[in-house]
Structures are given as C-alpha cells and as structure tokens.
Design a protein around this motif. Structure first.
Motif, PDB file in Angstrom:
ATOM      1  N   GLU A 297       0.813  -1.208   0.000  1.00  0.00           N
ATOM      2  CA  GLU A 297       0.000   0.000   0.000  1.00  0.00           C
ATOM      3  C   GLU A 297       0.850   1.264   0.000  1.00  0.00           C
TER       4      GLU A 297
ATOM      5  N   ARG B 286     -18.148  -5.771   0.369  1.00  0.00           N
ATOM      6  CA  ARG B 286     -16.932  -5.684   1.188  1.00  0.00           C
ATOM      7  C   ARG B 286     -16.658  -6.942   2.015  1.00  0.00           C
TER       8      ARG B 286
ATOM      9  N   GLY C  99     -11.601   0.312  -6.401  1.00  0.00           N
ATOM     10  CA  GLY C  99     -11.024   0.889  -5.188  1.00  0.00           C
ATOM     11  C   GLY C  99     -11.260  -0.005  -3.978  1.00  0.00           C
ATOM     12  N   ILE C 100     -12.495  -0.538  -3.880  1.00  0.00           N
ATOM     13  CA  ILE C 100     -12.828  -1.408  -2.732  1.00  0.00           C
ATOM     14  C   ILE C 100     -11.947  -2.665  -2.773  1.00  0.00           C
TER      15      ILE C 100
ATOM     16  N   ARG D 117      -9.011  -3.053  -4.016  1.00  0.00           N
ATOM     17  CA  ARG D 117      -7.629  -2.754  -3.634  1.00  0.00           C
ATOM     18  C   ARG D 117      -7.518  -2.643  -2.104  1.00  0.00           C
ATOM     19  N   GLN D 118      -8.508  -1.959  -1.511  1.00  0.00           N
ATOM     20  CA  GLN D 118      -8.512  -1.831  -0.043  1.00  0.00           C
ATOM     21  C   GLN D 118      -8.593  -3.209   0.617  1.00  0.00           C
TER      22      GLN D 118
ATOM     23  N   ASN E 101      -5.385  -5.250   0.504  1.00  0.00           N
ATOM     24  CA  ASN E 101      -4.271  -4.853   1.370  1.00  0.00           C
ATOM     25  C   ASN E 101      -4.638  -4.844   2.847  1.00  0.00           C
ATOM     26  N   HIS E 102      -5.776  -4.205   3.187  1.00  0.00           N
ATOM     27  CA  HIS E 102      -6.100  -4.036   4.608  1.00  0.00           C
ATOM     28  C   HIS E 102      -6.239  -5.360   5.341  1.00  0.00           C
TER      29      HIS E 102
END
Lengths: 257, 502
Positions: free
Chosen positions: A149, B175, B265-266, B268-269, B272-273
């Motif tokens: 990230e 999500r 975008g979701i 990618r989040q 990683n998160h």
C-alpha cells in the motif's frame, strides 16, 4: 598433524584490515556476452562520499553488483576493508548497507516487518534505532501498513532505512532519490553527511547533479563501462575543460559526448 | 482489431511463451512420469474399472452418479479458483491494471475475463475426463457422443466461470474480504450441510451449482460409460441448459458493467487491509521469542507470507490438506475395512496432507526470488538460508501432522498397539517429507513444479515404505540418510548459484 601455514595475503583477506581503504576496485572488467559492461574500472573510497555517475546502461548497477559479489567479475579484484569479495563475500557483505535501484520488497509485509527481517538477517537488535529512523523519515504512523500500500517514496524510505540502519561501514546507494519528496531528500542528505562524519563510506548514484555536487567529496563517471573521470568535482571540471559551467554540463560532456 | 480480440491475442501470446518456457515439463517430463505411473499401476487400474463402471452404468441416484459428490466436486473447483477470479477481475495484487486506465469498454473487458476464467478450468477438466476414460480403458469418448460432450464441457465450464465472477463481484461490492481460510471454511460448512442433509434449505443453497453439476455428471457418464446417458433430467435438456446459460450470462454481464469500475477501489482496499490482520500478532510474538537471528528472521518472514496467502497455491494446498485429512478420518472410522488397512490408509491420508502443506515451500522460494537480494546482500551464511527453508517446511508439515496425531490417538476403533505404530509411522513420514522437500527446495529454485515432482517422488516413495513395510525401517533409514545427505551436501552451493534478479 599440523595445519598448512597461511600466507600473509590469506591472513589479510580473512579479517578486516583498518590500514586498507574501505573499498578498493582494482582493474575490474565484466562482460555479458558481447556487451562489455565494465572495462578495467579502478577506484577507491575510504570514509568519504563517492558519487558513481553515468548515463543509463553505463555500468553503475553492474559495479554495485560486483562489489556485492552478486555478479562475478571476469577480471580484477574488489576488496572491502581488506576482504577479497570473491573469496569472503559473506564477511564483506556484513560491512555493507545496500539500496538497489530496482527495489523489490515484499508487498505482504509491513514496513516494520521488513525492517525486522533485515535487522534479523544482519543480527541486529535495534528496535529503538528502527523507530528513530521511521520517525526521522515520517513513516512511524504507517509502520504497520503493508508495503503493497506504500507509495514509491515510502518504499524507497524503507529501503534506505534497511540499508543505513546499524551504521554500516560501507553504504552503496543506487539512485536513492527516486520517488523522494524535497523534504525527504534534504533529510537524506543531512543523514548521509552525518554518517560520513562518523566513518561510514558512501558510494552514491544519482541523476540529480545538484545533489551530487553538494554531497559528494569525489565523483567517478562511467561511460560504456569505462571510467572517464575520477576525482573531486573541481578536478573533474578542470578535466573536462569547463571550470565555470554547471556540473550538469560537465557530466553530459564526460558521460555522453 | 477489436479490443477484445486484441487483448485475448496478447494473452494467448503470453500463454504460448509460458508453454514454451515449460515445454520440457509439459511435453517430456510430465508424460514420462504419468506414463511410468500408469505402467506400474496398470494392474491395479484393472481392478478399479469394474466398480466405476458399475457405479456409472447402474445408477442408484436420480443423476447416475451421486449428485452430492458431483456438487462437492463443483464446489471444490469453484472455491479453489475463486481467489484467482478475484485477481483476474481486479488485478489487485499488481496495482492498477493497464486496462483500467485505457479506453477499453466494460463489455470488452468482461468478455476477456469470461474467456480467461473459462479457459483456466479447461486443463483441469480435460485431465480429469481423460483420467476417467483411461480408467475404463480408452483415451477418448465414442465419436458419436463427441458433440454432446463438447457442448456439456462448454456449458459446465461457462456456468462455473460465471458463477465465480458473480460471486467475486458481489463479495467485493458488499466488502466481504477474500480470505482463503474464510472461503474454504464456508465451502466446507456448505459441503457438510449438503452431504448430511436433504432439507430444502440445503438444496436451496446448492441450487446455483446444480446445473453445472448435472452437466459434469453427464460429461463423466459420456466419457466413462460405454453408452450415452439414458436418463435425462430437467437440467440436462439442451434448451434448458441454453436458457440457464443465457440468463447467467446476462446477469454476470449486467453486474460486471454496473459494478466493476466502482469496485476497483474497494478491491484494492480489501486486498491490502485484510492482510494486516490475522496472524500478525502471533507471528510477532514468535519473532520476539526466536530473537533477532538470521534463521529466526527468515522463518518468521516465511510463515507470515504463508499466513497472508502469498499465492493462490496456499488455498489450494490447504484445500488438499483438509480434504486428505477428511479422507483419512473417514477411512479411519470405516469399520468395514480391516484394522490394518484402516491404520495404513489413515496414515497415508495424513501424510498426504503433510505433503500438500510442505509443497508450498518451493513456491514460496519462487515468490521470494526477486527479493533474494535481501538475503544475499546482508551477509547471511549460505547454510542459514537453506536451513531456514528446511525449518519452514518442518513447521508447515507439523500442523497437519499434529492434527493427524491427535485423531489417531483418539480413534475409537484402533487398539493401543496399532495407535502407537500409526503415530510412529505418521511422525516418521512427516520427518521424511519435510526433510527431503525442505532440503531439495534450492535444487531447481526457479522451477518449483519440477523440484516438487522430484522431491515428492522421493519423499512419497520413502513414506510409502514406512507405511506399508514398517518392519523394513532400517531400509528407509538408509535410503533417507543417503538422499538427505546428498541434497544437504550441495545445498550451500545451490544457494550460492541462485541468481539475484536485476
């Protein structure tokens, strides 16, 4: 039964020798097939900041790889604190901090875990130092975020911290400024100057000539694997016959013309 | 050229290069190994033919083969490929896909993804169907049934591909993090529900997989049975199938064109998160406990990467390991088998699960090769580099071995002596598999599949010796000592030869 007596040269190669310059590159050549990447390059660095300059493909990265013994030289020798890197690469590498130009990190490790890995590999127990470095480069609040990230600049900072933590005796920084913002560049310059004063030898490559001119005690310019200039920036200016021109013009003449 | 054609051509070219790079394994080594195995096992295969034909040609279930088995197979294919579908749709691991910033229409990208998803499962199906045919003594189905086989293959693959795409699109939209373990657990719960219950609720959950399952069932029958299917269910009629496929296609296309761009975008989040959670704290403690030593640092790094699913191979390995454990458990509890065979088969199943997990290590090294400069430039002893992989293999192997040991100790239908022998056999097999594969990992670092094949062959042969000929323990000890000694003797040199990529 008695062991074979060691020659004086072997004894010298087996341990660091404070009387020898930190880095000696002696007549090193390396070719990839028909491409001559390094052609009889010789230079030294000891306690100073040496700028290793050249256009793309001039042989800078090959020289770094040769110093680290990641690529075997065809001829010539490289010594780090007296260690012949071809024979004592592990011992020599323990004295080096290295930042490659192509910085491949683990996307699935956090910045902190990355530094923990490198510290472990170098056998350093330096939690406080790592935290200091992260604070210094403004990465402390992102230390537990995955490297995947990170922006290019943040990745570069992780690579720089990994290379410079533990006060290596020789730091090889290949394009350290790529991706850094102005403030981080300034901080890096200050830290390099500070570490140099305390004894770390630096070999730094960059295409930012103002940075090179400001920070480097001496420069070595490579063109197609050959050393075309080597000395202080002033002596290199004189060598190029351009004493009053910006260093960028001097570099372009010596590296490309 | 249309964008869809252009992208597909480029991807086909990349695939062609991959085939070219792996031509030795694909066209020489693979056939030699498979052919050799068939030659050795052909007498045993003759015994298998009879029960399989009986099962297919004298169906006791409405669909010929037990539909729950086929559904389980569908679900397994679905789950194992799901993480790859996620990457296909969102390129989440590689950052922004070049296609995300080029003027390529959503419809064109949808068709490319659909084609890629469709093609990705084709080799698996062809191998399984060929294996099913070979078991019955022929390589190809009868020529007369080729059109229906082709159609069924096409519709089954298409339905499974679109189901995966719909699931991935919905999961990201809402999500739901794509964690391999979560997905696998959900699949196992569904599977258990489906296998153990005929309640309407369970049937409702399985409903989306029934059409492809019916196709696969008919497909297997076409390839295995001597005649074309005699029973036609509602799901098998061509018109019904075409209608189902069209409906599924329209739904998938609608969801893709509507959601894909806003989902990027979701995705990618999520990608990683989610990785920062989970095993981080446990591994951090492990790191502190092991200390800041080169060996400990490498083992901790390896375990973190496995826990964070560095590759879809982790889910695949975990799936195979869990399946093997389940198989071993069911064989252990099968009172129709003699006790000796219960013990042997259970230990074999548990050993297979160990092998599946340890097989991750070559792929882990391949993943690490571009970052190998970290080890190479920090002055780590070469011996510590290969020993770290050996220890990682040991830790990964001990997880399923530990579970297997507990199960063996608690088995109600094994005597105390049999339990003790089985436990010793499992631990010995684990030791052999982890040591051989862990040591051999640097032999062909850039070609993990090749390394895995060789390592697995040696390790499996030695482990089989322990399970089936335990009285000859001295023999495997000699073989193992020789093989491990040979590989260990050259491991440091192998590490030194590993090229650091530029």
């Amino acid at each position: 039964m008695s062991a074979e007596p060691q020659t004086s040269q072997e004894q010298t190669e087996g341990k660091p020798d404070a009387s020898q310059p930190m880095l000696i590159v002696d007549n090193v050549s390396k070719s990839y097939g028909t491409l001559l990447a390094l052609d009889g390059v010789s230079l030294q660095a000891d306690g100073d900041i040496l700028g290793l300059l050249g256009a793309n493909g001039a042989g800078k990265s090959t020289l770094y790889r040769s110093i680290l013994d990641l690529t075997a030289c065809d001829s010539g020798t490289i010594r780090i604190a007296g260690y012949d890197v071809g024979k004592h690469s592990v011992e020599a590498r323990r004295l080096i901090g290295y930042l490659p130009e192509e910085l491949h990190l683990y996307d699935r490790l956090s910045g902190w875990e990355h530094l923990e890995l490198v510290a472990g590999l170098k056998d350093l127990d330096n939690r406080a130092e790592r935290q200091d470095w992260l604070d210094y480069f403004g990465l402390a609040d992102r230390r537990n975020v995955l490297v995947g990230e990170y922006s290019l600049g943040m990745r570069k900072k992780v690579g720089l911290i990994a290379a410079l933590m533990g006060n290596p005796r020789l730091a090889l920084l290949d394009e350290p400024l790529n991706g850094l913002d102005t403030e981080s560049m300034r901080r890096l310059r200050l830290r390099i100057e500070e570490m140099s004063r305390t004894g770390t030898t630096f070999v730094v490559s960059s295409h930012v000539m103002s940075f090179v001119e400001r920070i480097c005690d001496r420069v070595a310019i490579l063109r197609q694997g050959r050393l075309t200039a080597y000395g202080t920036t002033e002596s290199v200016r004189q060598q190029a016959g351009m004493p009053d021109r910006p260093f960028e013009d001097v570099f372009l003449k010596l590296a490309l013309d | 050229m249309q964008p869809t054609q252009l992208i597909l051509t480029l991807r086909l070219r990349a695939f062609g290069r991959w085939v070219q790079a792996h031509s030795f394994e694909l066209f020489f080594l693979g056939p030699v190994i498979v052919g050799g195995a068939l030659w050795v096992l052909h007498r045993h295969l003759d015994h298998l033919r009879v029960p399989i034909s009986r099962l297919v040609e004298s169906p006791t279930q409405p669909y010929g083969l037990p539909i729950t088995d086929i559904l389980a197979f569908c679900l397994l294919l679905f789950v194992l490929r799901l993480p790859a579908t996620f990457r296909e749709l969102y390129s989440a691991r590689d950052g922004a896909s070049i296609l995300d910033v080029l003027p390529v229409s959503s419809t064109a990208r949808f068709h490319v993804s659909l084609a890629a998803e469709w093609a990705a499962m084709l080799p698996t199906f062809l191998i399984l169907l060929t294996a099913a045919g070979v078991l019955q003594g022929r390589l190809l189905p009868p020529l007369t049934s080729m059109p229906s086989v082709s159609w069924r293959l096409f519709s089954a693959l298409s339905a499974l591909a679109m189901l995966r795409m719909v699931t991935a699109l919905c999961a990201v939209r809402w999500r739901f993090a794509f964690r391999g373990a979560t997905t696998l657990l959900a699949a196992l719960v569904l599977l258990a529900l489906g296998l153990s219950s005929h309640q309407p609720f369970a049937r409702l959950i399985f409903l989306p997989w029934v059409p492809p399952a019916a196709q696969i069932e008919a497909l297997v029958r076409s390839c295995v049975a001597s005649s074309t299917p005699t029973t036609e269910s509602l799901w098998n009629k061509p018109l019904t199938q075409a209608g189902q496929l069209l409906g599924l296609y329209l739904l998938t296309r609608y969801l893709y064109t509507r959601w894909h761009r806003s989902n990027l975008g979701i995705a990618r989040q999520l990608s990683n998160h989610r990785q920062t959670l989970g095993a981080q704290h446990v591994l951090s403690l492990l790191h502190r406990w092991l200390g800041a030593r080169p060996l400990a640092a490498q083992i901790t790094r390896d375990l973190i990467l496995v826990a964070r699913r560095f590759s879809p191979a982790v889910v695949l390995a975990a799936g195979i390991a869990v399946t093997a454990q389940g198989l071993a458990l069911s064989l252990l509890l099968d009172d129709n088998l003699p006790m000796l065979w219960r013990q042997r088969l259970a230990v074999s199943g548990f050993s297979l699960s160990v092998l599946a997990m340890v097989a991750l290590v070559p792929f882990l090294l391949k993943h690490q090769l571009p970052r190998f400069w970290i080890e190479k430039t920090t002055g780590v002893e070469l011996e510590q580099i290969w020993k770290a992989k050996l220890w990682t293999a040991a830790v990964l192997g001990l997880i399923p071995a530990g579970f297997g040991s507990i199960v063996l100790l608690m088995a109600p239908n094994l005597g105390a002596t049999a339990k003790g022998i089985a436990l010793l056999q499992l631990l010995a097999a684990t030791w052999i598999i982890t040591s051989i594969l862990g040591l051999a990992v640097f032999e062909i670092a850039a070609q993990p599949v090749l390394g895995l094949i060789f390592g697995s062959l040696v390790a499996s042969a030695l482990a089989a010796l322990i399970v089936f000929y335990p009285h000859a323990w001295w023999l495997w000890l000699i073989f193992h000592g020789y093989a491990a000694g040979q590989i260990a003797g050259r491991a440091s040199r192998r590490v030194q030869l590993v090229e650091v990529e530029r």
